[in-house]
Design an enzyme around this catalytic site. Structure first.
Site, PDB file in Angstrom:
ATOM      1  N   ILE A  14      23.752  17.875  41.265  1.00  0.00           N
ATOM      2  CA  ILE A  14      23.960  17.696  42.912  1.00  0.00           C
ATOM      3  C   ILE A  14      24.081  19.249  43.360  1.00  0.00           C
ATOM      4  O   ILE A  14      23.412  19.607  44.419  1.00  0.00           O
ATOM      5  CB  ILE A  14      25.346  16.981  43.218  1.00  0.00           C
ATOM      6  CG1 ILE A  14      25.121  15.342  42.717  1.00  0.00           C
ATOM      7  CG2 ILE A  14      25.619  17.096  44.683  1.00  0.00           C
ATOM      8  CD1 ILE A  14      26.284  14.609  43.039  1.00  0.00           C
ATOM      9  N   GLY A  15      24.642  20.024  42.751  1.00  0.00           N
ATOM     10  CA  GLY A  15      24.895  21.466  43.231  1.00  0.00           C
ATOM     11  C   GLY A  15      23.323  22.005  43.549  1.00  0.00           C
ATOM     12  O   GLY A  15      23.149  22.654  44.394  1.00  0.00           O
ATOM     13  N   ARG A  83      29.489  10.420  35.450  1.00  0.00           N
ATOM     14  CA  ARG A  83      29.629   9.406  34.666  1.00  0.00           C
ATOM     15  C   ARG A  83      28.452   9.308  33.687  1.00  0.00           C
ATOM     16  O   ARG A  83      27.331   9.654  34.019  1.00  0.00           O
ATOM     17  CB  ARG A  83      29.424   8.006  35.594  1.00  0.00           C
ATOM     18  CG  ARG A  83      30.621   7.710  36.112  1.00  0.00           C
ATOM     19  CD  ARG A  83      30.709   6.203  36.323  1.00  0.00           C
ATOM     20  NE  ARG A  83      29.926   6.038  37.658  1.00  0.00           N
ATOM     21  CZ  ARG A  83      29.538   4.832  38.333  1.00  0.00           C
ATOM     22  NH1 ARG A  83      30.146   3.734  37.428  1.00  0.00           N
ATOM     23  NH2 ARG A  83      28.938   5.047  39.500  1.00  0.00           N
ATOM     24  N   ASN A 121      33.863  12.446  41.425  1.00  0.00           N
ATOM     25  CA  ASN A 121      34.519  11.330  41.252  1.00  0.00           C
ATOM     26  C   ASN A 121      35.747  11.694  40.217  1.00  0.00           C
ATOM     27  O   ASN A 121      35.694  12.447  39.424  1.00  0.00           O
ATOM     28  CB  ASN A 121      33.619  10.525  40.482  1.00  0.00           C
ATOM     29  CG  ASN A 121      32.856   9.586  41.639  1.00  0.00           C
ATOM     30  OD1 ASN A 121      33.267   9.383  42.809  1.00  0.00           O
ATOM     31  ND2 ASN A 121      31.543   9.416  41.183  1.00  0.00           N
ATOM     32  N   HIS A 176      35.554   4.563  47.503  1.00  0.00           N
ATOM     33  CA  HIS A 176      34.198   4.646  46.732  1.00  0.00           C
ATOM     34  C   HIS A 176      34.233   4.032  45.241  1.00  0.00           C
ATOM     35  O   HIS A 176      35.079   4.635  44.519  1.00  0.00           O
ATOM     36  CB  HIS A 176      33.881   6.098  46.619  1.00  0.00           C
ATOM     37  CG  HIS A 176      32.415   6.389  46.061  1.00  0.00           C
ATOM     38  ND1 HIS A 176      31.108   5.793  46.725  1.00  0.00           N
ATOM     39  CD2 HIS A 176      31.967   7.151  45.000  1.00  0.00           C
ATOM     40  CE1 HIS A 176      30.241   6.118  45.883  1.00  0.00           C
ATOM     41  NE2 HIS A 176      30.710   6.900  44.865  1.00  0.00           N
TER      42      HIS A 176
HETATM   43  O1  TXD Z   1      29.361   9.380  46.056  1.00  0.00           O
HETATM   44  C1  TXD Z   1      29.980  10.366  45.377  1.00  0.00           C
HETATM   45  N1  TXD Z   1      31.049  10.915  45.682  1.00  0.00           N
HETATM   46  C2  TXD Z   1      29.232  10.790  44.128  1.00  0.00           C
HETATM   47  C3  TXD Z   1      29.928  11.593  43.347  1.00  0.00           C
HETATM   48  C4  TXD Z   1      27.874  10.548  43.919  1.00  0.00           C
HETATM   49  C5  TXD Z   1      27.389  10.647  42.685  1.00  0.00           C
HETATM   50  C6  TXD Z   1      28.095  11.731  41.447  1.00  0.00           C
HETATM   51  N2  TXD Z   1      29.590  12.087  42.042  1.00  0.00           N
HETATM   52  C7  TXD Z   1      30.278  12.880  41.160  1.00  0.00           C
HETATM   53  O2  TXD Z   1      29.787  14.231  41.396  1.00  0.00           O
HETATM   54  C8  TXD Z   1      29.997  12.836  39.827  1.00  0.00           C
HETATM   55  O3  TXD Z   1      30.502  11.631  39.238  1.00  0.00           O
HETATM   56  C9  TXD Z   1      30.339  14.113  39.386  1.00  0.00           C
HETATM   57  O4  TXD Z   1      32.022  14.070  39.397  1.00  0.00           O
HETATM   58  C10 TXD Z   1      29.964  15.056  40.446  1.00  0.00           C
HETATM   59  C11 TXD Z   1      28.970  15.821  40.194  1.00  0.00           C
HETATM   60  O5  TXD Z   1      27.827  15.125  39.873  1.00  0.00           O
HETATM   61  P1  TXD Z   1      26.487  15.907  39.261  1.00  0.00           P
HETATM   62  O6  TXD Z   1      25.339  14.956  38.853  1.00  0.00           O
HETATM   63  O7  TXD Z   1      26.140  17.336  40.151  1.00  0.00           O
HETATM   64  O8  TXD Z   1      27.202  16.535  37.801  1.00  0.00           O
HETATM   65  P2  TXD Z   1      26.711  17.772  36.794  1.00  0.00           P
HETATM   66  O9  TXD Z   1      25.235  17.860  37.013  1.00  0.00           O
HETATM   67  O10 TXD Z   1      27.211  17.480  35.456  1.00  0.00           O
HETATM   68  O11 TXD Z   1      27.326  18.781  37.501  1.00  0.00           O
HETATM   69  C12 TXD Z   1      28.564  19.418  37.389  1.00  0.00           C
HETATM   70  C13 TXD Z   1      28.839  20.648  37.198  1.00  0.00           C
HETATM   71  C14 TXD Z   1      28.227  21.194  35.834  1.00  0.00           C
HETATM   72  O12 TXD Z   1      27.147  22.113  36.275  1.00  0.00           O
HETATM   73  C15 TXD Z   1      29.591  21.905  35.179  1.00  0.00           C
HETATM   74  O13 TXD Z   1      29.302  23.121  34.463  1.00  0.00           O
HETATM   75  C16 TXD Z   1      30.285  22.346  36.459  1.00  0.00           C
HETATM   76  O14 TXD Z   1      30.140  21.094  37.364  1.00  0.00           O
HETATM   77  N3  TXD Z   1      31.958  22.338  36.061  1.00  0.00           N
HETATM   78  C17 TXD Z   1      32.485  23.510  36.813  1.00  0.00           C
HETATM   79  N4  TXD Z   1      32.339  24.185  37.637  1.00  0.00           N
HETATM   80  C18 TXD Z   1      33.308  25.084  38.386  1.00  0.00           C
HETATM   81  N5  TXD Z   1      34.607  24.940  37.662  1.00  0.00           N
HETATM   82  C19 TXD Z   1      34.874  23.962  36.671  1.00  0.00           C
HETATM   83  N6  TXD Z   1      36.019  23.977  36.329  1.00  0.00           N
HETATM   84  C20 TXD Z   1      33.638  23.323  36.322  1.00  0.00           C
HETATM   85  N7  TXD Z   1      33.852  22.283  35.308  1.00  0.00           N
HETATM   86  C21 TXD Z   1      32.542  21.660  35.151  1.00  0.00           C
END
Ligand code: TXD
Length: 317
Positions: A14-15, A83, A121, A176
């Site tokens: 997402i980022g 997830r 989430n 959600h």
């Molecule tokens: O509707 C909604 N709110 C959502 C929520 C819809 C879809 C996905 N949703 C949630 O967003 C999903 O369940 C995850 O909890 C987040 C992020 O999803 P994404 O798909 O972007 O997950 P990734 O690709 O695993 O990215 C998470 C990043 C990854 O690069 C890790 O290295 C980083 O988070 N990460 C951190 N960054 C900074 N600080 C800390 N502590 C950290 N831990 C992990």
């Protein structure tokens, strides 16, 4: 006038998509932060190299130093774990609880005046934890879920009616998750409510019920298809709509997870309701009248969120 600064905490699926969309829309300069600083820096550089092709001016940088988010106008938080198949959003609670503490500390130290959008989430609990731990005012900390859930509902309705997605509005309330509450009465095609469209013979109640069910399980449907990770294009687009409404003071009416303070007879926890997002952050919470059936569904959803908040408190993190 200087450009807006947008910090993205979490440079995963997402980022990265957020950074790309922000560039394409020229919403501001982007700082990507991730525990894997190289991933954040690499994505920033890659996206910035697309800017001459697509013709946008956004400076992008990435790393693992919170100091870089200093003075950000908007912060979008996706840090944490997504997830996996078979996992519920709630299973993520323990894993992501610790992450929010670190993120809150970083925001509090370097960007306490930012408008913060949480996506991680289980959403309603994580956004609550982020607000509590950061100490930022509740009207500046919101959760993204309803814009995504209602986008899914709009798409499925548009497909059912064979009309443009642009002319379909949808209304989704509650937490959600599987207990979210899509309100068909307030969902329309060019202003015509869905129950009227059923009467007009455009569809049947059974088909609408199936669409409501598919919407509530929309995230799971994608998790199952992807096999690793969860949805990211539509979640990113949804959060960008919220950021844009704040930065441009558009005052859009969007369903967001916000802290209730007596609205709907509830207080002290975050849940999805329609709000006005403008330069002041959450400028207004819209309170709609419920039928008995809608109220029961909303109450059930709120109970699920409240239980999760209690579980979270029990973790002591
Ligand atoms: O509707 C909604 N709110 C959502 C929520 C819809 C879809 C996905 N949703 C949630 O967003 C999903 O369940 C995850 O909890 C987040 C992020 O999803 P994404 O798909 O972007 O997950 P990734 O690709 O695993 O990215 C998470 C990043 C990854 O690069 C890790 O290295 C980083 O988070 N990460 C951190 N960054 C900074 N600080 C800390 N502590 C950290 N831990 C992990």
């Amino acid at each position: 006038m200087a450009r807006n600064k947008i910090a993205l905490i979490g440079a995963g699926n997402i980022g990265g998509t957020l950074a790309h969309l922000i560039g394409l829309k020229e919403l501001g300069d982007v700082v990507l932060f991730d525990v894997f600083g190289g991933v954040a820096a690499g994505k920033a550089l890659d996206i910035m190299q697309s800017s001459p092709v697509d013709g946008f001016d956004s400076a992008m940088s990435g790393g693992a130093d919170y100091a870089a988010i200093e003075g950000a106008d908007v912060i979008i938080v996706t840090a944490g774990f997504p997830r996996m198949p078979g996992m519920s959003r709630d299973d993520l609670l323990t894993k992501n609880a610790g992450v929010m503490g670190q993120v809150a500390e970083g925001i509090k130290t370097y960007a306490p005046d930012a408008f913060v959008i949480c996506i991680t989430n289980p959403l309603d609990v994580m956004v609550w934890a982020l607000q509590q731990k950061s100490g930022l005012p509740a009207h500046k900390v919101v959760g993204m879920a309803g814009v995504l859930d209602s986008a899914r509902f709009r798409l499925f309705l548009a497909q059912e009616f064979n009309v443009s997605v642009e002319d379909v509005t949808a209304f989704v309330l509650g937490g959600h998750g599987d207990t979210m509450v899509p309100l068909t009465r307030y969902s329309t095609v060019a202003g015509i409510p869905v129950p009227d469209l059923i009467k007009m013979g455009w569809t049947t109640q059974e088909k609408i019920d199936a669409i409501v069910h598919r919407t509530a399980n929309g995230g799971g449907e994608i998790v199952k298809l992807l096999e690793k990770g969860s949805a990211f294009y539509a979640p990113a687009a949804s959060a960008v709509a919220m950021a844009e409404s704040y930065l441009k003071d558009k005052k859009r009416v969007l369903p967001c997870a916000v802290m209730l303070n007596g609205e709907y007879g509830l207080r002290d926890f975050y849940v999805g309701v329609p709000v006005v997002i403008g330069a002041g952050g959450v400028e207004r919470i819209v309170e709609v009248e419920f039928t008995a059936e809608e109220k029961a569904a909303f109450d059930k959803s709120c109970e699920a969120v409240k239980k999760l908040v209690e579980d979270f408190k029990g973790l002591g993190v």
